[in-house]
Write an enzyme that holds these catalytic residues in place. Structure first.
Site, PDB file in Angstrom:
ATOM      1  N   GLY A   1     -13.518 -20.817  -1.983  1.00 57.26           N
ATOM      2  CA  GLY A   1     -13.153 -20.322  -0.656  1.00 57.26           C
ATOM      3  C   GLY A   1     -14.303 -19.586   0.000  1.00 57.26           C
ATOM      4  O   GLY A   1     -15.142 -18.991  -0.681  1.00 57.26           O
TER       5      GLY A   1
ATOM      6  N   LYS B   1      -9.231  -6.524  10.424  1.00 59.23           N
ATOM      7  CA  LYS B   1     -10.396  -6.097   9.632  1.00 59.23           C
ATOM      8  C   LYS B   1     -11.736  -6.289  10.350  1.00 59.23           C
ATOM      9  O   LYS B   1     -12.663  -5.518  10.128  1.00 59.23           O
ATOM     10  CB  LYS B   1     -10.427  -6.825   8.285  1.00 59.23           C
ATOM     11  CG  LYS B   1      -9.392  -6.320   7.289  1.00 59.23           C
ATOM     12  CD  LYS B   1      -9.594  -6.991   5.931  1.00 59.23           C
ATOM     13  CE  LYS B   1      -8.704  -6.357   4.876  1.00 59.23           C
ATOM     14  NZ  LYS B   1      -9.029  -6.859   3.527  1.00 59.23           N
TER      15      LYS B   1
ATOM     16  N   SER C   1       0.807  -1.229   0.000  1.00 62.66           N
ATOM     17  CA  SER C   1       0.000   0.000   0.000  1.00 62.66           C
ATOM     18  C   SER C   1       0.838   1.277   0.000  1.00 62.66           C
ATOM     19  O   SER C   1       0.544   2.206  -0.760  1.00 62.66           O
ATOM     20  CB  SER C   1      -0.970  -0.005   1.184  1.00 62.66           C
ATOM     21  OG  SER C   1      -1.905  -1.050   1.036  1.00 62.66           O
TER      22      SER C   1
END
Length: 289
Positions: free
Chosen positions: A131, A70, A21
């Site tokens: 997934g 998160k 990032s």
């Protein structure tokens, strides 16, 4: 040059040292000529609450959130967006009215190439998602937003699959969503217009692995889209095998770039973000150009 007036952005995670990032965000900031800097903040889970209080104290404008924070960050925020609520995860936090507000730009990142370069009418199409972890939630929500007729999620653990399905019970997404164990893939692969890998299988350093074998991909439609959220290596074994069957390949680098673009739009409060500069910075950093 960094001064006392430079505004701070960053990414929190544990570990976060290898995050890409800062590479793309600082490239965009430099291109725009803004007095901002984007920094990695390694924050252990036990320190999360104290850390985000400190980030507020030192005037951080906003930050990205990566593994393992998160979900854990949600109760520490004053407000989260409906999108983040639906996914159950936050990846972007902004300081608004002296409070932290969270959202999730992973959906925007995921669907961006499917709305632009590879745009089609998805309303009669079938998505198959490999997934059922956190990344799969953003992909499911993205496929629903694109208008897919059927969304099939495939996993190995029956109990977790059922928990995943029931987690959408209060959402309109539930009508389009079906879950299956891995042995059902032989029936699903030939139907898939979009086949997405959200698992870590095939990610560096296990670069020789693929979630599906050549045999399992043999009946993939020509012209179907194979989308791997992994971006190292490039291309993955999964995408190479799918391309051999005539599929169109999209890798995770574009999702990474586009979710970053969406975050910068929020933090900088402007729509003009140099996406090409961000993409090129990542490609150069990863030795892809």
């Amino acid at each position: 040059m960094i001064t006392g007036k430079t505004k701070l952005l960053g990414v929190i995670g544990h570990p976060v040292e290898h995050s890409l990032s800062p590479v793309m965000h600082n490239a965009a900031i430099a291109q725009l000529g803004l007095d901002y800097v984007y920094l990695p903040f390694p924050i252990a889970p036990d320190n999360l609450e104290a850390a985000i209080a400190l980030l507020a104290t030192i005037g951080v404008v906003g930050f990205s959130v990566t593994i393992p924070h998160k979900q854990a960050i949600i109760p520490l925020l004053a407000e989260i967006s409906p999108v983040a609520q639906a996914i159950g995860a936050v990846n972007t936090v902004t300081r608004q009215n002296n409070q932290w507000v969270g959202t999730n730009t992973d959906i925007e990142g995921f669907i961006a190439p499917l709305q632009t370069t590879y745009k089609r009418d998805w309303s009669q199409q079938i998505a198959v998602i490999l997934g059922n972890g956190g990344a799969a939630r953003a992909v499911v929500a993205g496929c629903y937003q694109l208008g897919f007729a059927e969304i099939h999620v495939v996993g190995r653990n029956v109990q977790r699959l059922e928990e995943f399905r029931h987690s959408w019970d209060n959402s309109p997404i539930a009508e389009n969503l079906q879950v299956h164990t891995w042995d059902y893939l032989a029936k699903l692969v030939p139907q898939a217009n979009l086949l997405v890998n959200t698992t870590p299988i095939g990610m560096y350093p296990q670069v020789d692995e693929s979630p599906l074998s050549t045999e399992e991909l043999a009946n993939l439609q020509t012209g179907a889209i194979a989308y791997d959220l992994i971006y190292i290596p490039k291309p993955t074994q999964f995408l190479q095998k799918a391309q051999q069957q005539g599929a169109i390949a999209i890798d995770g680098l574009e999702m990474l770039v586009q979710q970053g673009v969406a975050a910068l739009k929020i933090w900088l409060q402007q729509d003009d973000i140099p996406v090409d500069v961000m993409r090129q910075a990542l490609q150069k950093h990863l030795g892809l150009v």
